[in-house]
Design a protein around this motif. Structure first.
Motif, PDB file in Angstrom:
ATOM      1  N   VAL A  57       0.829  -1.205   0.000  1.00 36.67           N
ATOM      2  CA  VAL A  57       0.000   0.000   0.000  1.00 36.67           C
ATOM      3  C   VAL A  57       0.865   1.257   0.000  1.00 36.67           C
ATOM      4  CG1 VAL A  57      -1.708   1.319   1.343  1.00 36.67           C
ATOM      5  CG2 VAL A  57      -1.987  -1.142   1.024  1.00 36.67           C
ATOM      6  N   ALA A  58       1.932   1.272   0.778  1.00 35.08           N
ATOM      7  CA  ALA A  58       2.825   2.434   0.818  1.00 35.08           C
ATOM      8  C   ALA A  58       3.471   2.671  -0.543  1.00 35.08           C
ATOM      9  CB  ALA A  58       3.893   2.244   1.890  1.00 35.08           C
ATOM     10  N   ARG A  59       3.931   1.600  -1.180  1.00 35.00           N
ATOM     11  CA  ARG A  59       4.563   1.742  -2.502  1.00 35.00           C
ATOM     12  C   ARG A  59       3.542   2.186  -3.540  1.00 35.00           C
ATOM     13  NH1 ARG A  59       8.062   3.633  -5.618  1.00 35.00           N
ATOM     14  NH2 ARG A  59       8.583   2.383  -7.422  1.00 35.00           N
ATOM     15  N   PHE A  60       2.360   1.616  -3.512  1.00 33.56           N
ATOM     16  CA  PHE A  60       1.304   2.000  -4.443  1.00 33.56           C
ATOM     17  C   PHE A  60       0.961   3.479  -4.279  1.00 33.56           C
ATOM     18  CE2 PHE A  60      -3.149   2.427  -5.687  1.00 33.56           C
ATOM     19  CZ  PHE A  60      -3.094   1.930  -6.979  1.00 33.56           C
ATOM     20  N   ALA A  61       0.803   3.923  -3.044  1.00 34.86           N
ATOM     21  CA  ALA A  61       0.481   5.328  -2.780  1.00 34.86           C
ATOM     22  C   ALA A  61       1.585   6.245  -3.286  1.00 34.86           C
ATOM     23  CB  ALA A  61       0.244   5.541  -1.286  1.00 34.86           C
ATOM     24  N   ALA A  62       2.844   5.840  -3.109  1.00 28.86           N
ATOM     25  CA  ALA A  62       3.962   6.650  -3.582  1.00 28.86           C
ATOM     26  C   ALA A  62       3.966   6.760  -5.103  1.00 28.86           C
ATOM     27  CB  ALA A  62       5.286   6.066  -3.083  1.00 28.86           C
ATOM     28  N   VAL A  63       3.677   5.669  -5.778  1.00 27.97           N
ATOM     29  CA  VAL A  63       3.643   5.685  -7.246  1.00 27.97           C
ATOM     30  C   VAL A  63       2.496   6.565  -7.737  1.00 27.97           C
ATOM     31  CG1 VAL A  63       3.195   4.269  -9.291  1.00 27.97           C
ATOM     32  CG2 VAL A  63       4.801   3.483  -7.550  1.00 27.97           C
ATOM     33  N   ILE A  64       1.322   6.407  -7.151  1.00 26.63           N
ATOM     34  CA  ILE A  64       0.176   7.235  -7.544  1.00 26.63           C
ATOM     35  C   ILE A  64       0.490   8.702  -7.308  1.00 26.63           C
ATOM     36  CG2 ILE A  64      -2.221   7.847  -6.967  1.00 26.63           C
ATOM     37  CD1 ILE A  64      -1.950   5.349  -8.688  1.00 26.63           C
ATOM     38  N   ASP A  65       1.060   9.019  -6.150  1.00 31.30           N
ATOM     39  CA  ASP A  65       1.378  10.402  -5.828  1.00 31.30           C
ATOM     40  C   ASP A  65       2.390  10.970  -6.820  1.00 31.30           C
ATOM     41  OD1 ASP A  65       1.013  12.699  -4.125  1.00 31.30           O
ATOM     42  OD2 ASP A  65       3.043  12.332  -3.405  1.00 31.30           O
ATOM     43  N   SER A  66       3.372  10.180  -7.205  1.00 27.41           N
ATOM     44  CA  SER A  66       4.407  10.684  -8.113  1.00 27.41           C
ATOM     45  C   SER A  66       3.885  10.837  -9.541  1.00 27.41           C
ATOM     46  CB  SER A  66       5.632   9.767  -8.097  1.00 27.41           C
ATOM     47  OG  SER A  66       5.332   8.536  -8.709  1.00 27.41           O
ATOM     48  N   THR A  68       0.626  11.569 -10.311  1.00 28.01           N
ATOM     49  CA  THR A  68      -0.516  12.485 -10.373  1.00 28.01           C
ATOM     50  C   THR A  68      -0.216  13.830  -9.731  1.00 28.01           C
ATOM     51  OG1 THR A  68      -1.438  11.679  -8.284  1.00 28.01           O
ATOM     52  CG2 THR A  68      -2.163  10.568 -10.324  1.00 28.01           C
ATOM     53  N   ASP A  69       0.999  14.029  -9.287  1.00 27.63           N
ATOM     54  CA  ASP A  69       1.382  15.287  -8.617  1.00 27.63           C
ATOM     55  C   ASP A  69       0.475  15.615  -7.441  1.00 27.63           C
ATOM     56  OD1 ASP A  69       3.503  15.753 -10.397  1.00 27.63           O
ATOM     57  OD2 ASP A  69       2.156  16.704 -11.837  1.00 27.63           O
ATOM     58  N   GLY A  70       0.011  14.546  -6.755  1.00 29.46           N
ATOM     59  CA  GLY A  70      -0.833  14.751  -5.589  1.00 29.46           C
ATOM     60  C   GLY A  70      -2.309  14.835  -5.893  1.00 29.46           C
ATOM     61  N   ARG A  71      -2.689  14.887  -7.184  1.00 26.43           N
ATOM     62  CA  ARG A  71      -4.103  14.917  -7.558  1.00 26.43           C
ATOM     63  C   ARG A  71      -4.659  13.511  -7.478  1.00 26.43           C
ATOM     64  NH1 ARG A  71      -3.666  16.568 -13.260  1.00 26.43           N
ATOM     65  NH2 ARG A  71      -1.544  15.851 -12.980  1.00 26.43           N
ATOM     66  N   GLU A  72      -5.962  13.413  -7.401  1.00 27.30           N
ATOM     67  CA  GLU A  72      -6.576  12.077  -7.367  1.00 27.30           C
ATOM     68  C   GLU A  72      -6.323  11.390  -8.682  1.00 27.30           C
ATOM     69  OE1 GLU A  72     -10.517  11.616  -5.906  1.00 27.30           O
ATOM     70  OE2 GLU A  72     -10.383  13.448  -4.739  1.00 27.30           O
ATOM     71  N   ALA A  73      -6.056  10.099  -8.617  1.00 24.18           N
ATOM     72  CA  ALA A  73      -5.705   9.320  -9.810  1.00 24.18           C
ATOM     73  C   ALA A  73      -6.787   9.403 -10.873  1.00 24.18           C
ATOM     74  CB  ALA A  73      -5.444   7.865  -9.425  1.00 24.18           C
ATOM     75  N   ASN A  74      -8.054   9.415 -10.499  1.00 23.55           N
ATOM     76  CA  ASN A  74      -9.114   9.418 -11.510  1.00 23.55           C
ATOM     77  C   ASN A  74      -9.344  10.795 -12.117  1.00 23.55           C
ATOM     78  OD1 ASN A  74     -10.378  10.624  -9.387  1.00 23.55           O
ATOM     79  ND2 ASN A  74     -12.155   9.303  -9.358  1.00 23.55           N
ATOM     80  N   SER A  75      -8.639  11.819 -11.662  1.00 25.07           N
ATOM     81  CA  SER A  75      -8.819  13.146 -12.244  1.00 25.07           C
ATOM     82  C   SER A  75      -7.745  13.464 -13.271  1.00 25.07           C
ATOM     83  CB  SER A  75      -8.814  14.219 -11.139  1.00 25.07           C
ATOM     84  OG  SER A  75      -7.528  14.295 -10.544  1.00 25.07           O
ATOM     85  N   VAL A  76      -6.859  12.529 -13.507  1.00 22.40           N
ATOM     86  CA  VAL A  76      -5.776  12.750 -14.464  1.00 22.40           C
ATOM     87  C   VAL A  76      -6.272  12.409 -15.854  1.00 22.40           C
ATOM     88  CG1 VAL A  76      -3.466  12.061 -15.168  1.00 22.40           C
ATOM     89  CG2 VAL A  76      -4.032  12.257 -12.741  1.00 22.40           C
ATOM     90  N   SER A  77      -6.103  13.309 -16.779  1.00 23.29           N
ATOM     91  CA  SER A  77      -6.505  13.026 -18.158  1.00 23.29           C
ATOM     92  C   SER A  77      -5.298  12.564 -18.955  1.00 23.29           C
ATOM     93  CB  SER A  77      -7.150  14.251 -18.804  1.00 23.29           C
ATOM     94  OG  SER A  77      -6.236  15.332 -18.780  1.00 23.29           O
TER      95      SER A  77
END
Length: 78
Positions: A57-66, A68-77
């Motif tokens: 979970v920590a690694r997944f969160a780090a990858v998503i954060d990197s 999406t620049d901190g934006r929610e993953a589903n808001s990235v176009s």
């Protein structure tokens, strides 16, 4: 890791999942986290120790954060 009893497990999906069947379900057990395919609830499960799940979970969160620049993953176009 010995196979924990999953007969009383409370399975859940993400609050963001849809009902299209393309999800996994998780169950928090006393010494592990179990993951299964929501389309095959009687099929096999993957078991992770608490430490393995926390690391995942920590690694997944780090990858998503990197990505999406901190934006929610589903808001990235794309």
């Amino acid at each position: 890791m010995p196979t924990p009893d999953q007969t009383t497990a409370r399975w859940f999906t993400s609050s963001r999942s849809t009902n299209n069947g393309d999800c996994v379900e998780c169950a928090v057990l006393p010494d592990a986290v179990a993951v299964r395919d929501s389309k095959d609830r009687t099929g096999p499960t993957l078991l992770f120790s608490a430490g393995q799940w926390t690391a995942f979970v920590a690694r997944f969160a780090a990858v998503i954060d990197s990505t999406t620049d901190g934006r929610e993953a589903n808001s990235v176009s794309a």
